[in-house]
Design a protein around this motif. Structure first.
Motif, PDB file in Angstrom:
ATOM      1  N   LEU A  11       0.835  -1.194   0.000  1.00 34.58           N
ATOM      2  CA  LEU A  11       0.000   0.000   0.000  1.00 34.58           C
ATOM      3  C   LEU A  11       0.876   1.252   0.000  1.00 34.58           C
ATOM      4  O   LEU A  11       1.820   1.366   0.790  1.00 34.58           O
ATOM      5  N   ALA A  12       0.555   2.185  -0.876  1.00 33.90           N
ATOM      6  CA  ALA A  12       1.226   3.493  -0.880  1.00 33.90           C
ATOM      7  C   ALA A  12       0.318   4.512  -0.208  1.00 33.90           C
ATOM      8  O   ALA A  12      -0.832   4.703  -0.624  1.00 33.90           O
ATOM      9  N   LEU A  13       0.829   5.159   0.829  1.00 33.89           N
ATOM     10  CA  LEU A  13       0.103   6.237   1.506  1.00 33.89           C
ATOM     11  C   LEU A  13       0.554   7.563   0.913  1.00 33.89           C
ATOM     12  O   LEU A  13       1.720   7.952   1.064  1.00 33.89           O
ATOM     13  N   ASP A  43       0.540  -2.141  -4.823  1.00 26.44           N
ATOM     14  CA  ASP A  43      -0.693  -2.693  -5.387  1.00 26.44           C
ATOM     15  C   ASP A  43      -1.831  -1.665  -5.364  1.00 26.44           C
ATOM     16  O   ASP A  43      -2.739  -1.720  -6.201  1.00 26.44           O
ATOM     17  N   LEU A  44      -1.768  -0.764  -4.384  1.00 23.51           N
ATOM     18  CA  LEU A  44      -2.866   0.153  -4.140  1.00 23.51           C
ATOM     19  C   LEU A  44      -2.287   1.458  -3.599  1.00 23.51           C
ATOM     20  O   LEU A  44      -1.372   1.444  -2.775  1.00 23.51           O
ATOM     21  N   VAL A  45      -2.827   2.594  -4.070  1.00 24.71           N
ATOM     22  CA  VAL A  45      -2.395   3.891  -3.554  1.00 24.71           C
ATOM     23  C   VAL A  45      -3.613   4.585  -2.954  1.00 24.71           C
ATOM     24  O   VAL A  45      -4.703   4.568  -3.510  1.00 24.71           O
ATOM     25  N   MET A  46      -3.390   5.177  -1.787  1.00 24.46           N
ATOM     26  CA  MET A  46      -4.478   5.744  -0.985  1.00 24.46           C
ATOM     27  C   MET A  46      -4.272   7.245  -0.828  1.00 24.46           C
ATOM     28  O   MET A  46      -3.166   7.700  -0.508  1.00 24.46           O
ATOM     29  N   PHE A  47      -5.355   8.015  -1.031  1.00 23.20           N
ATOM     30  CA  PHE A  47      -5.317   9.465  -0.874  1.00 23.20           C
ATOM     31  C   PHE A  47      -6.251   9.882   0.262  1.00 23.20           C
ATOM     32  O   PHE A  47      -7.074   9.100   0.731  1.00 23.20           O
ATOM     33  N   SER A  48      -6.156  11.141   0.664  1.00 21.56           N
ATOM     34  CA  SER A  48      -6.896  11.606   1.833  1.00 21.56           C
ATOM     35  C   SER A  48      -8.343  11.955   1.496  1.00 21.56           C
ATOM     36  O   SER A  48      -8.769  11.939   0.338  1.00 21.56           O
TER      37      SER A  48
END
Length: 582
Positions: A11-13, A43-48
């Motif tokens: 996971l990318a924060l 695999d997945l990037v997460m935004f605010s």
């Protein structure tokens, strides 16, 4: 044959600084972050929370054009995911039938896979989401490449129900997007809430927060990851953008975050100073000002504002102006010059005798027979304010306002004079806090600061008695109680809404407390006209504390509108608190 359960998720924060309403720019930042995440094997990037429009959008989010722009941006980045790279989790306003939600979308495989809506809409303090959003239903998990992910949005973890629903419907871990603004102590509060949810659900929790300034609010980032045993796995830095990679692995029937980078977070005064600098930087840069200009008087307030401006923008974008009059001391001239030289800023001197005396000459026929009073003193402040605004008009630099919270509380400031300006980095700092942060800055250079190390505020500025220098031998304490006492009384009245009797019980003089309470109320109309400024305390003037201007209530059973109070209110329309009779 059943596909095996995924054993790992990378996971990318994306702890980033979006700009309010810049949907195209925020989309471009999200795409760049996704590319970086892909290069790191995510695999997945997460935004605010609400990343595509930024948080908090206030009534801007009610514009259909903004809603449509965010929807189009989501569809664009969803199409990007057809490349087989990382999926995307991103926040946006979402219109569905006749309702508008604060939502979070999962995009993968070239399409929008799932939408989740915020359940608990905060409506206290600086938050008024119920004004613009509808509450969503309790959420189940979304499925991403065989993994069931729970997505409680920000306030959804401050109570147990949304997380409980996720856990009961098969969620395997919690990803929490946030737009949580800074105030003292909030980092510890967030952690306590997150630990409680982890303890209840037995699931790992990854908390991602926005970073950056938006008007009065500063978002500190400080994102983190907790494992089911409530231990930290990752702590991202505060007040800085970063993209961090977190690896989650399946262990038996559950998941765990592998240990990653643990940043040291600023605490106390260091965090307050960092918030003030970031808030000022983003207000100037996001509004596209080329720089700032401020009056450098030789006093503590303008000195720390100059230091913050240099730390935020660099010396080349800060212009300081000394505007002396007959009451300006040689100490002030020397201290201002030394401060400007220490900071490396442009420094000019513009004497104000001519404009002040011109005003007096123009008013002389009307003022004939009237005694000189605070009116003439305030002409000095208004001349300075007019000069600074003229410099701003001519060259484009924004005027930095330099009044502290103690002064703004009791009206010790002049409308259309020293209150002129676009933004105030110390608006939510009491006077004694300004002294403390000034001493701190002389021994500590903040991370990311563009200013010099070492002593930037001359020691004499910190140690000398504060004065507005509007008349001969004037001192602040001629009109106000000692700041140590004043600040404590104000904190009791403003932050804690304490009774006068309870404040007196802390050891304060009853008449002084009553006078401070009165001045706090009758200065409300001034604060409504003050520049915005960074919020650092539990209750700032502006988004937090919203009092009526017409207000005759007084504590302790006192008469509501005595002749004396009416006189002060009449004076207050054009005078500073020098007129107040401490």
């Amino acid at each position: 044959m059943t596909a095996p359960f995924p054993q790992k998720l990378v996971l990318a924060l994306a702890q980033l600084n979006p700009t309010m309403g810049d949907v195209a720019g925020n989309l471009a930042r999200a795409r760049a972050a996704r590319s970086e995440a892909a290069a790191a094997g995510a695999d997945l990037v997460m935004f605010s929370e609400l990343f595509l429009c930024a948080y908090p959008p206030e009534d801007l989010v009610l514009k259909p054009a903004l809603q449509e722009a965010c929807r189009e941006a989501l569809e664009e980045i969803a199409r990007d995911t057809a490349d087989g790279g990382p999926g995307v989790l991103i926040g946006l306003p979402w219109r569905e039938d006749d309702k508008l939600y604060n939502s979070y979308a999962l995009a993968d495989g070239g399409r929008i896979e799932a939408i989740r809506h915020k359940v608990d809409l905060p409506n206290y303090g600086v938050f008024d989401e119920k004004r613009v959003f509808d509450a969503g239903p309790l959420p189940g998990p979304v499925v991403f490449r065989g993994v069931r992910i729970g997505i409680p949005i920000c306030e959804d973890i401050w109570g147990p129900d949304p997380v409980e629903c996720i856990a009961e419907t098969g969620g395997e871990f919690l990803l929490v997007p946030n737009g949580s603004p800074y105030r003292r102590g909030v980092i510890d509060e967030r952690l306590s809430v997150a630990v409680a949810r982890v303890a209840e659900a037995g699931l790992p929790l990854i908390y991602l927060n926005q970073v950056g300034g938006q008007d009065e609010l500063v978002f500190d980032g400080a994102s983190f990851a907790l494992n089911p045993d409530k231990r930290f796995a990752v702590q991202l830095p505060a007040f800085a953008e970063t993209i961090a990679i977190i690896t989650l692995v399946r262990e038996g029937e559950g998941w765990r975050c592998l240990d990653g980078h643990t940043a040291k977070l600023p605490q106390g005064d260091e965090a307050d100073y960092a918030a003030c600098v970031l808030g000022l930087r983003d207000y100037v840069d996001k509004n596209r000002f080329p720089g700032v200009v401020l009056g450098l008087s030789g006093g503590i307030d303008s000195a720390i504002c100059a230091a913050m401006a240099v730390d935020a923008l660099g010396a080349s974008r800060v212009h300081c102006v000394m505007m002396p009059y007959r009451y300006t001391s040689q100490d002030s001239l020397k201290d201002a010059k030394e401060c400007a030289e220490s900071l490396g800023v442009r420094y000019d001197i513009i004497p104000i005798a001519e404009p002040v005396e011109g005003f007096e000459s123009a008013l002389k026929p009307m003022f004939a027979g009237a005694n000189r009073d605070i009116t003439e003193e305030n002409l000095q402040s208004r001349a300075r304010g007019t000069l600074l605004m003229s410099i701003s008009n001519k060259f484009g630099a924004m005027v930095v306002t330099t009044g502290n919270k103690s002064e703004m509380s009791v009206g010790y400031a002049t409308l259309y004079g020293d209150m002129n300006g676009g933004y105030n980095p110390i608006k939510d700092l009491y006077k004694m806090e300004v002294y403390r942060l000034s001493a701190l800055r002389n021994r500590w250079k903040p991370s990311g600061s563009l200013g010099p190390a070492g002593i930037v505020i001359p020691e004499n500025i910190i140690t000398k008695a504060p004065t507005a220098e509007l008349r001969e031998n004037q001192k602040d304490q001629d009109s106000l109680p000692p700041y140590e006492a004043l600040d404590d009384i104000l904190a009791c009245l403003v932050e804690q809404e304490m009774r006068v009797s309870d404040i007196v019980a802390r050891g304060h003089d009853v008449e002084t407390v009553k006078k401070v309470e009165r001045l706090l109320y009758i200065a409300e109309y001034k604060r409504r006209q003050a520049a915005p400024g960074v919020k650092v305390t539990h209750k700032n003037f502006g988004r937090d504390r919203r009092y009526p201007i017409v207000n005759r209530f007084r504590d302790a059973g006192r008469a509501a509108a005595s002749r004396d109070e009416a006189l002060y209110k009449t004076k207050g329309a054009s005078v500073s608190a020098d007129a107040f009779d401490f």
